[in-house]
Design a protein around this motif. Structure first.
Motif, mmCIF file in Angstrom:
data_model
loop_
_atom_site.group_PDB
_atom_site.id
_atom_site.type_symbol
_atom_site.label_atom_id
_atom_site.label_comp_id
_atom_site.label_asym_id
_atom_site.label_seq_id
_atom_site.Cartn_x
_atom_site.Cartn_y
_atom_site.Cartn_z
ATOM 1 N N LEU A 115 -71.117 6.925 -1.147
ATOM 2 C CA LEU A 115 -70.323 7.901 -0.406
ATOM 3 C C LEU A 115 -71.000 9.262 -0.442
ATOM 4 O O LEU A 115 -71.681 9.610 -1.408
ATOM 5 C CB LEU A 115 -68.935 8.040 -1.036
ATOM 6 C CG LEU A 115 -68.047 6.804 -1.044
ATOM 7 C CD1 LEU A 115 -66.844 7.033 -1.930
ATOM 8 C CD2 LEU A 115 -67.612 6.480 0.370
ATOM 9 N N THR A 116 -70.770 10.045 0.600
ATOM 10 C CA THR A 116 -71.229 11.431 0.575
ATOM 11 C C THR A 116 -70.148 12.285 -0.080
ATOM 12 O O THR A 116 -69.005 11.857 -0.240
ATOM 13 C CB THR A 116 -71.491 11.959 1.998
ATOM 14 O OG1 THR A 116 -70.260 11.977 2.713
ATOM 15 C CG2 THR A 116 -72.536 11.124 2.721
ATOM 16 N N ARG A 117 -70.496 13.488 -0.439
ATOM 17 C CA ARG A 117 -69.549 14.408 -1.070
ATOM 18 C C ARG A 117 -68.389 14.720 -0.109
ATOM 19 O O ARG A 117 -67.249 14.850 -0.532
ATOM 20 C CB ARG A 117 -70.286 15.699 -1.478
ATOM 21 C CG ARG A 117 -69.483 16.626 -2.314
ATOM 22 C CD ARG A 117 -69.380 16.100 -3.718
ATOM 23 N NE ARG A 117 -68.625 17.039 -4.533
ATOM 24 C CZ ARG A 117 -68.071 16.708 -5.662
ATOM 25 N NH1 ARG A 117 -68.195 15.502 -6.135
ATOM 26 N NH2 ARG A 117 -67.396 17.585 -6.345
ATOM 27 N N ASP A 118 -68.710 14.868 1.176
ATOM 28 C CA ASP A 118 -67.659 15.145 2.167
ATOM 29 C C ASP A 118 -66.651 14.002 2.229
ATOM 30 O O ASP A 118 -65.440 14.236 2.310
ATOM 31 C CB ASP A 118 -68.271 15.376 3.554
ATOM 32 C CG ASP A 118 -69.042 16.686 3.628
ATOM 33 O OD1 ASP A 118 -68.729 17.607 2.831
ATOM 34 O OD2 ASP A 118 -69.947 16.789 4.465
ATOM 35 N N GLU A 119 -67.144 12.783 2.206
ATOM 36 C CA GLU A 119 -66.234 11.629 2.225
ATOM 37 C C GLU A 119 -65.381 11.592 0.959
ATOM 38 O O GLU A 119 -64.194 11.297 1.004
ATOM 39 C CB GLU A 119 -67.028 10.320 2.333
ATOM 40 C CG GLU A 119 -67.714 10.120 3.660
ATOM 41 C CD GLU A 119 -68.655 8.931 3.661
ATOM 42 O OE1 GLU A 119 -68.705 8.242 4.692
ATOM 43 O OE2 GLU A 119 -69.327 8.681 2.644
ATOM 44 N N LEU A 120 -65.999 11.910 -0.152
ATOM 45 C CA LEU A 120 -65.303 11.884 -1.438
ATOM 46 C C LEU A 120 -64.249 12.982 -1.521
ATOM 47 O O LEU A 120 -63.164 12.776 -2.055
ATOM 48 C CB LEU A 120 -66.322 12.045 -2.562
ATOM 49 C CG LEU A 120 -65.910 11.667 -3.959
ATOM 50 C CD1 LEU A 120 -65.502 10.202 -4.021
ATOM 51 C CD2 LEU A 120 -67.049 11.924 -4.922
ATOM 52 N N ASN A 121 -64.554 14.153 -0.976
ATOM 53 C CA ASN A 121 -63.631 15.290 -1.049
ATOM 54 C C ASN A 121 -62.428 15.166 -0.115
ATOM 55 O O ASN A 121 -61.512 15.974 -0.186
ATOM 56 C CB ASN A 121 -64.364 16.600 -0.761
ATOM 57 C CG ASN A 121 -65.229 17.029 -1.924
ATOM 58 O OD1 ASN A 121 -64.981 16.640 -3.067
ATOM 59 N ND2 ASN A 121 -66.240 17.814 -1.642
ATOM 60 N N GLN A 122 -62.435 14.168 0.742
ATOM 61 C CA GLN A 122 -61.303 13.983 1.651
ATOM 62 C C GLN A 122 -60.077 13.429 0.936
ATOM 63 O O GLN A 122 -58.981 13.456 1.482
ATOM 64 C CB GLN A 122 -61.692 13.051 2.799
ATOM 65 C CG GLN A 122 -62.660 13.683 3.760
ATOM 66 C CD GLN A 122 -63.089 12.714 4.854
ATOM 67 O OE1 GLN A 122 -62.633 11.588 4.922
ATOM 68 N NE2 GLN A 122 -63.984 13.186 5.718
ATOM 69 N N VAL A 123 -60.263 12.961 -0.286
ATOM 70 C CA VAL A 123 -59.143 12.365 -1.011
ATOM 71 C C VAL A 123 -59.112 12.937 -2.434
ATOM 72 O O VAL A 123 -60.147 13.228 -3.025
ATOM 73 C CB VAL A 123 -59.271 10.819 -1.014
ATOM 74 C CG1 VAL A 123 -60.428 10.370 -1.848
ATOM 75 C CG2 VAL A 123 -57.996 10.158 -1.453
ATOM 76 N N LEU A 124 -57.913 13.126 -2.954
ATOM 77 C CA LEU A 124 -57.739 13.646 -4.311
ATOM 78 C C LEU A 124 -58.036 12.566 -5.342
ATOM 79 O O LEU A 124 -57.853 11.377 -5.063
ATOM 80 C CB LEU A 124 -56.309 14.148 -4.504
ATOM 81 C CG LEU A 124 -55.906 15.356 -3.671
ATOM 82 C CD1 LEU A 124 -54.414 15.625 -3.842
ATOM 83 C CD2 LEU A 124 -56.710 16.570 -4.079
ATOM 84 N N ILE A 136 -60.051 1.588 -1.635
ATOM 85 C CA ILE A 136 -60.537 1.902 -2.974
ATOM 86 C C ILE A 136 -59.825 3.155 -3.460
ATOM 87 O O ILE A 136 -59.295 3.923 -2.669
ATOM 88 C CB ILE A 136 -62.077 2.098 -3.008
ATOM 89 C CG1 ILE A 136 -62.523 3.159 -2.001
ATOM 90 C CG2 ILE A 136 -62.786 0.784 -2.764
ATOM 91 C CD1 ILE A 136 -64.007 3.454 -2.023
ATOM 92 N N VAL A 137 -59.817 3.330 -4.758
ATOM 93 C CA VAL A 137 -59.140 4.483 -5.359
ATOM 94 C C VAL A 137 -60.189 5.364 -6.017
ATOM 95 O O VAL A 137 -60.997 4.894 -6.832
ATOM 96 C CB VAL A 137 -58.094 4.030 -6.408
ATOM 97 C CG1 VAL A 137 -57.463 5.234 -7.083
ATOM 98 C CG2 VAL A 137 -57.030 3.170 -5.756
ATOM 99 N N ARG A 138 -60.166 6.638 -5.650
ATOM 100 C CA ARG A 138 -61.066 7.598 -6.293
ATOM 101 C C ARG A 138 -60.565 7.822 -7.717
ATOM 102 O O ARG A 138 -59.429 8.240 -7.931
ATOM 103 C CB ARG A 138 -61.068 8.921 -5.536
ATOM 104 C CG ARG A 138 -61.972 9.966 -6.162
ATOM 105 C CD ARG A 138 -61.927 11.263 -5.401
ATOM 106 N NE ARG A 138 -62.755 12.271 -6.040
ATOM 107 C CZ ARG A 138 -62.748 13.546 -5.693
ATOM 108 N NH1 ARG A 138 -61.971 13.958 -4.719
ATOM 109 N NH2 ARG A 138 -63.516 14.399 -6.319
#
Length: 188
Positions: A115-124, A136-138
């Motif tokens: 994942l990119t950081r932007d994709e990761l930052n879209q979810v808490l 999937i769950v961050r």
């Protein structure tokens, strides 16, 4: 652009994100070490200053009980200023450690799912999201047990800090106002 070129571009982007996260983590670890060093140095200077105050009371004349408040006030003033500095440093350390835990968790998650950081930052952290057709769950960074253990260490340190201050202040009073009392330990 065919599918393979798109995957290669995405892979390069993800690798750059991983490298950035890794660099950020190294900087965060360095910042935490600096804050910890600063906190230890401030506490050591505080102990030395309190020892000087306590030692100066042993050299005072035996009829100086009416001035007992001077070393006690100095001790209290030093305690308050150092306590505020210590609390600030410890707050920054705890916050930085929690951020580092989250960054390390995100780094592992980014490597695993590409994942990119932007994709990761879209979810808490702790929230689910869709990725490549699946959910999937961050993960949240660090365990709750680890967070409470760190806080317990800080609270115990603060309690020891307050106890040491109390002993020094009482010692200053006791040495000045009861110099001949055999229950007291003679320092010099």
């Amino acid at each position: 652009m065919n599918r393979r070129e798109g995957d290669s571009y995405s892979g390069d982007l993800v690798q750059r994100e991983i490298d950035r996260l890794d660099e950020r983590n190294k900087k965060q670890e360095h910042r935490i070490r600096n804050l910890e060093t600063k906190a230890v140095q401030n506490v050591n200077l505080y102990f030395i200053f309190q020892a000087v105050i306590l030692a100066s009371t042993t050299l005072a004349s035996s009829n100086s009980c009416h001035n007992w408040w001077i070393p006690v006030a100095l001790s209290l003033l030093a305690a308050i200023t150092n306590f505020l500095s210590f609390s600030s440093d410890m707050s920054k350390i705890l916050k930085s450690r929690e951020e580092l835990d989250q960054n390390l968790s995100d780094l592992a998650f980014t490597k695993l799912y590409q994942l990119t950081r932007d994709e990761l930052n879209q979810v808490l952290p702790g929230a689910p999201f869709n990725h490549q057709g699946g959910e999937i769950v961050r993960p949240k960074g660090g365990s709750l047990k680890k967070k409470w253990k760190r806080r317990l260490v800080v609270y115990l340190s603060i309690a020891l800090f307050a106890a040491f201050t109390s002993v020094v202040m009482y010692g200053c009073y006791r040495i000045l106002c009861h110099p001949g009392d055999r229950k007291c330990v003679k320092l010099c």
